[in-house]
Design a protein around this motif. Structure first.
Motif, PDB file in Angstrom:
ATOM      1  N   ARG A 241       7.394  -4.209   4.667  1.00 16.34           N
ATOM      2  CA  ARG A 241       7.938  -5.347   5.410  1.00 16.34           C
ATOM      3  C   ARG A 241       9.440  -5.206   5.680  1.00 16.34           C
ATOM      4  O   ARG A 241      10.003  -5.959   6.462  1.00 16.34           O
ATOM      5  CB  ARG A 241       7.648  -6.661   4.695  1.00 16.34           C
ATOM      6  N   THR A 242      10.108  -4.244   5.014  1.00 18.81           N
ATOM      7  CA  THR A 242      11.542  -4.082   5.227  1.00 18.81           C
ATOM      8  C   THR A 242      11.847  -3.090   6.357  1.00 18.81           C
ATOM      9  O   THR A 242      13.012  -2.851   6.658  1.00 18.81           O
ATOM     10  CB  THR A 242      12.243  -3.570   3.945  1.00 18.81           C
ATOM     11  N   LEU A 243      10.836  -2.521   6.978  1.00 18.80           N
ATOM     12  CA  LEU A 243      11.059  -1.515   8.014  1.00 18.80           C
ATOM     13  C   LEU A 243      11.456  -2.157   9.338  1.00 18.80           C
ATOM     14  O   LEU A 243      11.163  -3.319   9.599  1.00 18.80           O
ATOM     15  CB  LEU A 243       9.783  -0.694   8.230  1.00 18.80           C
ATOM     16  N   SER A 244      12.124  -1.364  10.186  1.00 16.05           N
ATOM     17  CA  SER A 244      12.426  -1.816  11.544  1.00 16.05           C
ATOM     18  C   SER A 244      11.161  -1.718  12.388  1.00 16.05           C
ATOM     19  O   SER A 244      10.172  -1.094  11.983  1.00 16.05           O
ATOM     20  CB  SER A 244      13.513  -0.928  12.146  1.00 16.05           C
ATOM     21  N   GLY A 245      11.201  -2.322  13.575  1.00 14.80           N
ATOM     22  CA  GLY A 245      10.028  -2.332  14.451  1.00 14.80           C
ATOM     23  C   GLY A 245       9.508  -0.937  14.748  1.00 14.80           C
ATOM     24  O   GLY A 245       8.307  -0.673  14.681  1.00 14.80           O
ATOM     25  N   GLY A 246      10.438  -0.021  15.065  1.00 15.29           N
ATOM     26  CA  GLY A 246      10.032   1.344  15.384  1.00 15.29           C
ATOM     27  C   GLY A 246       9.418   2.045  14.188  1.00 15.29           C
ATOM     28  O   GLY A 246       8.416   2.758  14.304  1.00 15.29           O
ATOM     29  N   GLU A 247      10.018   1.815  13.017  1.00 19.73           N
ATOM     30  CA  GLU A 247       9.494   2.443  11.803  1.00 19.73           C
ATOM     31  C   GLU A 247       8.117   1.898  11.450  1.00 19.73           C
ATOM     32  O   GLU A 247       7.237   2.633  10.984  1.00 19.73           O
ATOM     33  CB  GLU A 247      10.467   2.213  10.634  1.00 19.73           C
ATOM     34  N   ARG A 248       7.946   0.611  11.684  1.00 20.88           N
ATOM     35  CA  ARG A 248       6.633  -0.002  11.415  1.00 20.88           C
ATOM     36  C   ARG A 248       5.556   0.663  12.268  1.00 20.88           C
ATOM     37  O   ARG A 248       4.466   0.978  11.795  1.00 20.88           O
ATOM     38  CB  ARG A 248       6.660  -1.502  11.739  1.00 20.88           C
ATOM     39  N   ARG A 249       5.890   0.873  13.539  1.00 18.30           N
ATOM     40  CA  ARG A 249       4.917   1.479  14.445  1.00 18.30           C
ATOM     41  C   ARG A 249       4.593   2.904  13.995  1.00 18.30           C
ATOM     42  O   ARG A 249       3.433   3.327  13.990  1.00 18.30           O
ATOM     43  CB  ARG A 249       5.496   1.465  15.870  1.00 18.30           C
TER      44      ARG A 249
ATOM     45  N   ALA B   2       1.670 -18.777   2.743  1.00 24.41           N
ATOM     46  CA  ALA B   2       0.411 -18.206   3.218  1.00 24.41           C
ATOM     47  C   ALA B   2       0.675 -17.160   4.308  1.00 24.41           C
ATOM     48  O   ALA B   2       0.022 -16.125   4.362  1.00 24.41           O
ATOM     49  CB  ALA B   2      -0.496 -19.307   3.749  1.00 24.41           C
ATOM     50  N   GLU B   3       1.679 -17.405   5.159  1.00 22.21           N
ATOM     51  CA  GLU B   3       1.938 -16.475   6.268  1.00 22.21           C
ATOM     52  C   GLU B   3       2.430 -15.133   5.746  1.00 22.21           C
ATOM     53  O   GLU B   3       2.051 -14.084   6.231  1.00 22.21           O
ATOM     54  CB  GLU B   3       2.996 -17.047   7.227  1.00 22.21           C
ATOM     55  N   GLU B   4       3.300 -15.182   4.704  1.00 25.56           N
ATOM     56  CA  GLU B   4       3.856 -13.941   4.185  1.00 25.56           C
ATOM     57  C   GLU B   4       2.788 -13.063   3.558  1.00 25.56           C
ATOM     58  O   GLU B   4       2.882 -11.859   3.586  1.00 25.56           O
ATOM     59  CB  GLU B   4       4.920 -14.242   3.127  1.00 25.56           C
ATOM     60  N   ARG B   5       1.796 -13.720   2.953  1.00 26.59           N
ATOM     61  CA  ARG B   5       0.806 -12.942   2.217  1.00 26.59           C
ATOM     62  C   ARG B   5      -0.143 -12.203   3.139  1.00 26.59           C
ATOM     63  O   ARG B   5      -0.664 -11.176   2.793  1.00 26.59           O
ATOM     64  CB  ARG B   5       0.023 -13.851   1.264  1.00 26.59           C
ATOM     65  N   THR B   6      -0.389 -12.736   4.297  1.00 29.02           N
ATOM     66  CA  THR B   6      -1.367 -12.089   5.174  1.00 29.02           C
ATOM     67  C   THR B   6      -0.762 -10.953   5.968  1.00 29.02           C
ATOM     68  O   THR B   6       0.402 -10.710   5.915  1.00 29.02           O
ATOM     69  CB  THR B   6      -1.988 -13.082   6.168  1.00 29.02           C
TER      70      THR B   6
ATOM     71  N   GLY C 208       2.449  -5.344   4.003  1.00 27.19           N
ATOM     72  CA  GLY C 208       3.882  -5.619   3.900  1.00 27.19           C
ATOM     73  C   GLY C 208       4.437  -5.524   2.495  1.00 27.19           C
ATOM     74  O   GLY C 208       5.576  -5.103   2.300  1.00 27.19           O
ATOM     75  N   GLU C 209       3.627  -5.912   1.498  1.00 28.80           N
ATOM     76  CA  GLU C 209       4.117  -5.912   0.113  1.00 28.80           C
ATOM     77  C   GLU C 209       3.811  -4.596  -0.593  1.00 28.80           C
ATOM     78  O   GLU C 209       3.913  -4.506  -1.809  1.00 28.80           O
ATOM     79  CB  GLU C 209       3.505  -7.075  -0.678  1.00 28.80           C
TER      80      GLU C 209
ATOM     81  N   ARG D 203      -5.286  -4.299  -3.518  1.00 33.04           N
ATOM     82  CA  ARG D 203      -4.066  -4.908  -3.000  1.00 33.04           C
ATOM     83  C   ARG D 203      -4.066  -4.905  -1.481  1.00 33.04           C
ATOM     84  O   ARG D 203      -3.583  -5.851  -0.847  1.00 33.04           O
ATOM     85  CB  ARG D 203      -2.856  -4.160  -3.538  1.00 33.04           C
ATOM     86  N   ALA D 204      -4.600  -3.851  -0.878  1.00 35.69           N
ATOM     87  CA  ALA D 204      -4.643  -3.768   0.577  1.00 35.69           C
ATOM     88  C   ALA D 204      -5.518  -4.884   1.151  1.00 35.69           C
ATOM     89  O   ALA D 204      -5.128  -5.572   2.094  1.00 35.69           O
ATOM     90  CB  ALA D 204      -5.172  -2.396   1.008  1.00 35.69           C
ATOM     91  N   VAL D 205      -6.689  -5.090   0.564  1.00 36.61           N
ATOM     92  CA  VAL D 205      -7.594  -6.149   1.040  1.00 36.61           C
ATOM     93  C   VAL D 205      -6.908  -7.504   0.907  1.00 36.61           C
ATOM     94  O   VAL D 205      -7.037  -8.370   1.774  1.00 36.61           O
ATOM     95  CB  VAL D 205      -8.928  -6.121   0.264  1.00 36.61           C
ATOM     96  N   ALA D 206      -6.135  -7.681  -0.186  1.00 39.22           N
ATOM     97  CA  ALA D 206      -5.452  -8.955  -0.387  1.00 39.22           C
ATOM     98  C   ALA D 206      -4.405  -9.189   0.691  1.00 39.22           C
ATOM     99  O   ALA D 206      -4.148 -10.325   1.072  1.00 39.22           O
ATOM    100  CB  ALA D 206      -4.803  -8.983  -1.777  1.00 39.22           C
ATOM    101  N   GLN D 207      -3.793  -8.116   1.189  1.00 41.11           N
ATOM    102  CA  GLN D 207      -2.695  -8.289   2.145  1.00 41.11           C
ATOM    103  C   GLN D 207      -3.156  -8.286   3.595  1.00 41.11           C
ATOM    104  O   GLN D 207      -2.578  -8.983   4.427  1.00 41.11           O
ATOM    105  CB  GLN D 207      -1.634  -7.214   1.932  1.00 41.11           C
ATOM    106  N   ASN D 208      -4.129  -7.488   3.913  1.00 42.52           N
ATOM    107  CA  ASN D 208      -4.602  -7.455   5.300  1.00 42.52           C
ATOM    108  C   ASN D 208      -6.030  -6.908   5.362  1.00 42.52           C
ATOM    109  O   ASN D 208      -6.253  -5.701   5.332  1.00 42.52           O
ATOM    110  CB  ASN D 208      -3.677  -6.606   6.178  1.00 42.52           C
ATOM    111  N   ARG D 209      -6.968  -7.825   5.483  1.00 45.26           N
ATOM    112  CA  ARG D 209      -8.375  -7.456   5.402  1.00 45.26           C
ATOM    113  C   ARG D 209      -8.787  -6.532   6.544  1.00 45.26           C
ATOM    114  O   ARG D 209      -9.477  -5.540   6.336  1.00 45.26           O
ATOM    115  CB  ARG D 209      -9.216  -8.728   5.409  1.00 45.26           C
TER     116      ARG D 209
END
Lengths: 294, 243
Positions: free
Chosen positions: B141-149, A290-294, B97-98, A171-177
């Motif tokens: 993907r639901t995190l704030s900018g600071g949390e993401r960092r 496509a943008e959301e998936r990457t 993000g997912e 899943r990680a590779v699928a989302q961000n290589r």
């Protein structure tokens, strides 16, 4: 009322098979961003492997299913090494890989024909026997077994993808290589794993379908690969939940058309349906851009 | 602290790299000694990100040497370099993000050696960033900018880190959040883990950096103690646009 129950019964069986086939496409697409068109031939190969194990050697059906998953999974690694790996990373390789895997698929299909011949072979059922419900619906235990096997395989896949180290990496590779690389995952090995898994799923779908049809021939994979593609695109390329929903919607739709309009309308209606859906929701059911998936 | 403890953790010599025909790095040399925190300052577009991406193997160097500990890492794939303990926390976080916060962190410990100590590592990261524990079941993907960092840095720390490379940790964050994040980076530094950090802004590096390099047009323009460089307003004005 009874015809509706027939539609639901047939639709669930078809959906269970389409779900596995479409998951095969979607897993590979999610991680590698290309449509692996060898999967149609690997679907057929899976059916023949089970035919040898269960039909000719007389081993239990479960051995045929497991054997098809493992052996065709290995064949999928071979397809990757021959047709995909030399292209990975080159300009336009996602398109080139579609064509090269289609080519390898044709070779596999021809090899199947050379080994087993072009004629129909009799495929044994997983279990025999019927349960009569009312006056129209006859539930075959065989078809119940198909749905159960499909559910077991999908549950196992879900556990693998969410709980195991390598499943997480897929899943990680699928989302961000790049991120997966930086976390220490060998993207090449994950690609190989994904190709093996996708091919194994297609093989199980092939076994299940041929036990429903009670026969198999070297071209059986073509029209079902086509349906797998329809489901995959309808579900939203690369989305697993969208694919599952799409598989059962398409299965029920196809059963509905064949019960109320007749067998001949199945494919035209299916593609009309797909066109309408894509006009309304270009991203498919899940509608992931496509943008959301990457 | 510099110079103590023998050979450098990381030694980069005459590094050339870029994208296709465009050369971005034109002979960069720098080193990180054990326990040191090194900051590379430079304006946007002068090669800071390219430098880190080349060291971690995402971009292939066209010339020059990179030695990590006793290993020559030229030609190694990024996953092999990460496996050696050279951890790169990339610009823009590159989160999954997912996937949930917890799953993102687990991916940071993907290598078998780190995975074997998953529980302890997770506890350590949650101790440093308690917010991540609260958010562990949320999708990244639901995190704030600071949390993401924080998640991005935390994910890096989940690995077998022997050197932590941070690419502009302050980018796009509110000043209060940057302060908090830099406090955490200070704690990581205090734990003894060597850090190679690149930044555009010089405002928060005093007291954090042991040495500073100025990267200009793909080469190292100056090297020195932060106090010396920050005491030179003309230099800061010229290279960084800071008065």
């Amino acid at each position: 009322m009874s015809q509706i129950s027939l539609v639901i019964y047939q639709g669930l069986v078809l959906g269970a098979i389409y779900a596995l086939m479409a998951l095969a496409f979607t897993l590979v697409y999610g991680a590698l961003r290309f449509l692996n068109l060898s999967l149609g031939a690997l679907f057929t190969l899976g059916a023949y492997v089970a035919f040898v194990i269960s039909g000719q050697l007389g081993l239990p059906a479960i051995a045929g299913i497991v054997g098809a998953f493992v052996l065709v999974g290995l064949a999928g690694v071979g397809v990757y090494q021959i047709a995909v790996r030399p292209l990975v990373g080159r300009p336009g390789w996602e398109i080139a890989s579609i064509i090269s895997t289609l080519g390898v698929g044709i070779v596999i299909q021809q090899l199947i024909q050379l080994v087993w011949g072009p004629r129909n072979q009799a495929m044994p059922e997983i279990v025999s026997g019927n349960l009569r419900v009312g006056d129209v619906l006859v539930i075959q235990y065989q078809r119940v077994a198909v749905v159960l096997v499909s559910l077991v395989v999908m549950t196992a896949l879900w556990f693998f993808l969410t709980r195991s180290r390598h499943g997480l990496a897929i899943r990680a590779v699928a989302q961000n290589r790049d991120a997966a690389y930086l976390n220490g995952a060998s993207v090449n090995r994950i690609f190989m794993l994904v190709m093996a898994l996708g091919s194994g799923l297609a093989a199980v779908a092939g076994v299940l379908l041929s036990t429903v049809l009670i026969s198999l021939n070297p071209t059986v994979g073509l029209s079902y690969a086509l349906r797998g593609l329809v489901v995959t695109i309808f579900g939203g390329l690369g989305s697993i939940t969208g694919t599952l929903a799409a598989a059962f919607i398409i299965g029920l739709f196809e059963a509905f058309v064949s019960v109320y309009l007749g067998e001949g309308w199945k494919l035209p209606a299916l593609f009309l349906f797909l066109i309408v859906v894509l006009v309304i929701r270009p991203g498919g059911l899940a509608g992931v851009s496509a943008e959301e998936r990457t | 602290m510099s110079g103590i403890g023998g050979r450098p953790v990381l030694e980069v010599a005459g590094l050339h790299s870029g994208y296709g025909e465009t050369e971005v790095l034109r002979g960069v040399s720098l080193h990180v000694n054990p326990g040191e925190t090194i900051v590379v300052l430079g304006p946007n577009g002068h090669g800071k990100t390219t430098l880190l991406r080349t060291i971690s193997g995402l971009i292939r160097a066209t010339a020059g040497d990179v030695a990590f500990g006793s290993r020559d890492t030229r030609g190694l794939a990024p996953d092999e370099i990460a496996g050696l303990g050279l951890i790169h926390v990339p610009q823009g976080d590159l989160l999954y993000g997912e996937m949930t916060v917890l799953e993102n962190l687990k991916m940071g410990a993907y290598r078998a050696a780190a995975w074997a100590e998953l529980g302890e590592r997770l506890e350590r990261v949650y101790l440093l960033f308690p917010r991540l524990r609260e958010r562990q079941k949320q999708l990244a993907r639901t995190l704030s900018g600071g949390e993401r960092r924080m998640l991005s840095v935390g994910r890096g720390l989940m690995g077998n880190s022997a050197l932590l490379m941070l690419d502009e940790p302050s980018l796009g964050l509110a000043p209060v959040v940057i302060d908090e994040l830099y406090d955490r980076i200070g704690e990581i530094r205090a734990s003894g883990l060597p850090i190679l950090l690149v930044e555009e802004s010089a405002t928060r590096i005093e007291g954090l950096a042991d040495r500073v390099y100025l990267l200009e047009n793909g080469t190292i323009a100056r090297e020195g103690a932060p106090a010396d460089l920050l005491a030179d307003p003309a230099l800061l004005q010229t290279y960084l646009g800071i008065a």
